[in-house]
Design a protein around this motif. Structure first.
Motif, PDB file in Angstrom:
ATOM      1  N   LEU A   9      -1.952 -20.103  17.597  1.00 29.65           N
ATOM      2  CA  LEU A   9      -1.137 -19.571  16.497  1.00 29.65           C
ATOM      3  C   LEU A   9      -1.862 -19.694  15.160  1.00 29.65           C
ATOM      4  N   LEU A  10      -2.499 -20.816  14.942  1.00 29.92           N
ATOM      5  CA  LEU A  10      -3.261 -21.012  13.713  1.00 29.92           C
ATOM      6  C   LEU A  10      -4.395 -19.998  13.620  1.00 29.92           C
ATOM      7  N   GLY A  11      -5.084 -19.764  14.713  1.00 30.90           N
ATOM      8  CA  GLY A  11      -6.165 -18.776  14.737  1.00 30.90           C
ATOM      9  C   GLY A  11      -5.667 -17.378  14.431  1.00 30.90           C
ATOM     10  N   ILE A  12      -4.534 -17.010  15.005  1.00 28.12           N
ATOM     11  CA  ILE A  12      -3.953 -15.693  14.733  1.00 28.12           C
ATOM     12  C   ILE A  12      -3.575 -15.575  13.255  1.00 28.12           C
ATOM     13  N   ALA A  13      -2.974 -16.618  12.716  1.00 23.52           N
ATOM     14  CA  ALA A  13      -2.576 -16.592  11.305  1.00 23.52           C
ATOM     15  C   ALA A  13      -3.794 -16.448  10.392  1.00 23.52           C
ATOM     16  N   ILE A  14      -4.830 -17.196  10.656  1.00 19.65           N
ATOM     17  CA  ILE A  14      -6.051 -17.116   9.839  1.00 19.65           C
ATOM     18  C   ILE A  14      -6.664 -15.730   9.952  1.00 19.65           C
ATOM     19  N   PHE A  15      -6.761 -15.220  11.159  1.00 18.81           N
ATOM     20  CA  PHE A  15      -7.326 -13.886  11.373  1.00 18.81           C
ATOM     21  C   PHE A  15      -6.511 -12.826  10.643  1.00 18.81           C
ATOM     22  N   THR A  16      -5.194 -12.927  10.717  1.00 21.35           N
ATOM     23  CA  THR A  16      -4.321 -11.946  10.061  1.00 21.35           C
ATOM     24  C   THR A  16      -4.516 -11.949   8.559  1.00 21.35           C
ATOM     25  N   PHE A  17      -4.533 -13.111   7.943  1.00 22.17           N
ATOM     26  CA  PHE A  17      -4.678 -13.178   6.498  1.00 22.17           C
ATOM     27  C   PHE A  17      -6.099 -12.859   6.044  1.00 22.17           C
ATOM     28  N   ALA A  18      -7.084 -13.235   6.816  1.00 28.89           N
ATOM     29  CA  ALA A  18      -8.469 -12.992   6.431  1.00 28.89           C
ATOM     30  C   ALA A  18      -8.841 -11.518   6.493  1.00 28.89           C
ATOM     31  N   PHE A  19      -8.263 -10.789   7.423  1.00 27.85           N
ATOM     32  CA  PHE A  19      -8.662  -9.402   7.623  1.00 27.85           C
ATOM     33  C   PHE A  19      -7.588  -8.391   7.244  1.00 27.85           C
ATOM     34  N   SER A  20      -6.512  -8.849   6.634  1.00 25.52           N
ATOM     35  CA  SER A  20      -5.490  -7.896   6.207  1.00 25.52           C
ATOM     36  C   SER A  20      -5.900  -7.290   4.876  1.00 25.52           C
ATOM     37  N   SER A  21      -5.474  -6.054   4.636  1.00 25.27           N
ATOM     38  CA  SER A  21      -5.803  -5.393   3.377  1.00 25.27           C
ATOM     39  C   SER A  21      -4.931  -5.962   2.277  1.00 25.27           C
ATOM     40  N   PRO A  22      -5.404  -5.884   1.032  1.00 17.24           N
ATOM     41  CA  PRO A  22      -4.596  -6.376  -0.068  1.00 17.24           C
ATOM     42  C   PRO A  22      -3.318  -5.552  -0.194  1.00 17.24           C
ATOM     43  N   ALA A  23      -2.409  -6.028  -0.991  1.00 14.87           N
ATOM     44  CA  ALA A  23      -1.157  -5.308  -1.188  1.00 14.87           C
ATOM     45  C   ALA A  23      -1.444  -3.867  -1.573  1.00 14.87           C
ATOM     46  N   LEU A  24      -0.663  -2.990  -1.004  1.00 13.03           N
ATOM     47  CA  LEU A  24      -0.877  -1.577  -1.253  1.00 13.03           C
ATOM     48  C   LEU A  24      -0.542  -1.239  -2.698  1.00 13.03           C
ATOM     49  N   ALA A  25      -1.421  -0.466  -3.315  1.00 12.55           N
ATOM     50  CA  ALA A  25      -1.185  -0.034  -4.677  1.00 12.55           C
ATOM     51  C   ALA A  25      -0.086   1.015  -4.678  1.00 12.55           C
ATOM     52  N   ASP A  26       0.568   1.165  -5.795  1.00 13.08           N
ATOM     53  CA  ASP A  26       1.701   2.068  -5.926  1.00 13.08           C
ATOM     54  C   ASP A  26       1.332   3.224  -6.859  1.00 13.08           C
ATOM     55  N   ALA A  27       1.106   4.401  -6.289  1.00 13.96           N
ATOM     56  CA  ALA A  27       0.708   5.573  -7.073  1.00 13.96           C
ATOM     57  C   ALA A  27       1.802   5.977  -8.059  1.00 13.96           C
ATOM     58  N   ALA A  28       3.065   5.784  -7.715  1.00 16.33           N
ATOM     59  CA  ALA A  28       4.151   6.142  -8.632  1.00 16.33           C
ATOM     60  C   ALA A  28       4.109   5.265  -9.886  1.00 16.33           C
ATOM     61  N   SER A  29       3.882   3.968  -9.694  1.00 13.46           N
ATOM     62  CA  SER A  29       3.724   3.081 -10.855  1.00 13.46           C
ATOM     63  C   SER A  29       2.449   3.428 -11.603  1.00 13.46           C
ATOM     64  N   GLY A  30       1.412   3.799 -10.857  1.00 12.33           N
ATOM     65  CA  GLY A  30       0.153   4.199 -11.470  1.00 12.33           C
ATOM     66  C   GLY A  30       0.309   5.412 -12.368  1.00 12.33           C
ATOM     67  N   ALA A  31       1.206   6.319 -12.007  1.00 11.63           N
ATOM     68  CA  ALA A  31       1.457   7.512 -12.833  1.00 11.63           C
ATOM     69  C   ALA A  31       1.970   7.113 -14.209  1.00 11.63           C
ATOM     70  N   LYS A  32       2.863   6.141 -14.249  1.00 10.08           N
ATOM     71  CA  LYS A  32       3.419   5.676 -15.526  1.00 10.08           C
ATOM     72  C   LYS A  32       2.345   5.013 -16.381  1.00 10.08           C
ATOM     73  N   VAL A  33       1.533   4.174 -15.752  1.00  9.74           N
ATOM     74  CA  VAL A  33       0.459   3.489 -16.481  1.00  9.74           C
ATOM     75  C   VAL A  33      -0.572   4.503 -16.961  1.00  9.74           C
ATOM     76  N   PHE A  34      -0.908   5.465 -16.108  1.00 12.50           N
ATOM     77  CA  PHE A  34      -1.872   6.511 -16.448  1.00 12.50           C
ATOM     78  C   PHE A  34      -1.377   7.308 -17.661  1.00 12.50           C
ATOM     79  N   THR A  35      -0.115   7.716 -17.630  1.00 11.94           N
ATOM     80  CA  THR A  35       0.450   8.502 -18.730  1.00 11.94           C
ATOM     81  C   THR A  35       0.390   7.730 -20.044  1.00 11.94           C
ATOM     82  N   ALA A  36       0.673   6.453 -20.002  1.00  9.86           N
ATOM     83  CA  ALA A  36       0.698   5.638 -21.208  1.00  9.86           C
ATOM     84  C   ALA A  36      -0.683   5.246 -21.717  1.00  9.86           C
ATOM     85  N   ASN A  37      -1.685   5.181 -20.830  1.00  6.71           N
ATOM     86  CA  ASN A  37      -2.976   4.624 -21.232  1.00  6.71           C
ATOM     87  C   ASN A  37      -4.179   5.536 -21.035  1.00  6.71           C
ATOM     88  N   CYS A  38      -4.079   6.525 -20.169  1.00  7.72           N
ATOM     89  CA  CYS A  38      -5.258   7.297 -19.779  1.00  7.72           C
ATOM     90  C   CYS A  38      -5.160   8.780 -20.119  1.00  7.72           C
TER      91      CYS A  38
END
Length: 110
Positions: A9-38
């Motif tokens: 179980l410990l090995g599975i947990a380590i493998f899962t966290f080590a090789f999982s992708s970071p939190a998915l970015a949110d394009a909808a939130s990105g649109a708001k930031v882009f409009t305000a800053n870019c």
């Protein structure tokens, strides 16, 4: 047996966290930031400062800016006439902007 199960179980947990992708970015939130800053320089995927370096898919590929990592680095650190947004935007906001730019580029900014 209990110890072996715990190790597995410990090995599975380590493998899962080590090789999982970071939190998915949110394009909808990105649109708001882009409009305000870019959008002042990059409205519609254009570039008012350097017309050749747009945010269109072809230009992103040509200038090796077609990955989230490349866009995040550019927005964070700036380059040339582009200011750095490190300190002005949170890392999650910059990730969201990158997701938004890539999404819009894939849709030809429509």
């Amino acid at each position: 047996m209990k110890k072996i199960f715990s190790v597995i179980l410990l090995g599975i947990a380590i493998f899962t966290f080590a090789f999982s992708s970071p939190a998915l970015a949110d394009a909808a939130s990105g649109a708001k930031v882009f409009t305000a800053n870019c959008a002042q320089c990059h409205a519609g995927g254009k570039n008012l400062v350097n017309a050749a370096k747009t945010l269109k898919k072809e230009a992103l590929v040509k200038f090796h800016m077609d990955t989230a990592e490349a866009i995040i680095a550019q927005v964070t650190n700036g380059k040339g006439a582009m200011p750095a947004f490190k300190g002005r935007l949170k890392p999650a906001q910059i990730e969201d902007v990158a997701a938004y730019v890539l999404d819009k580029a894939d849709k030809n900014w429509k």
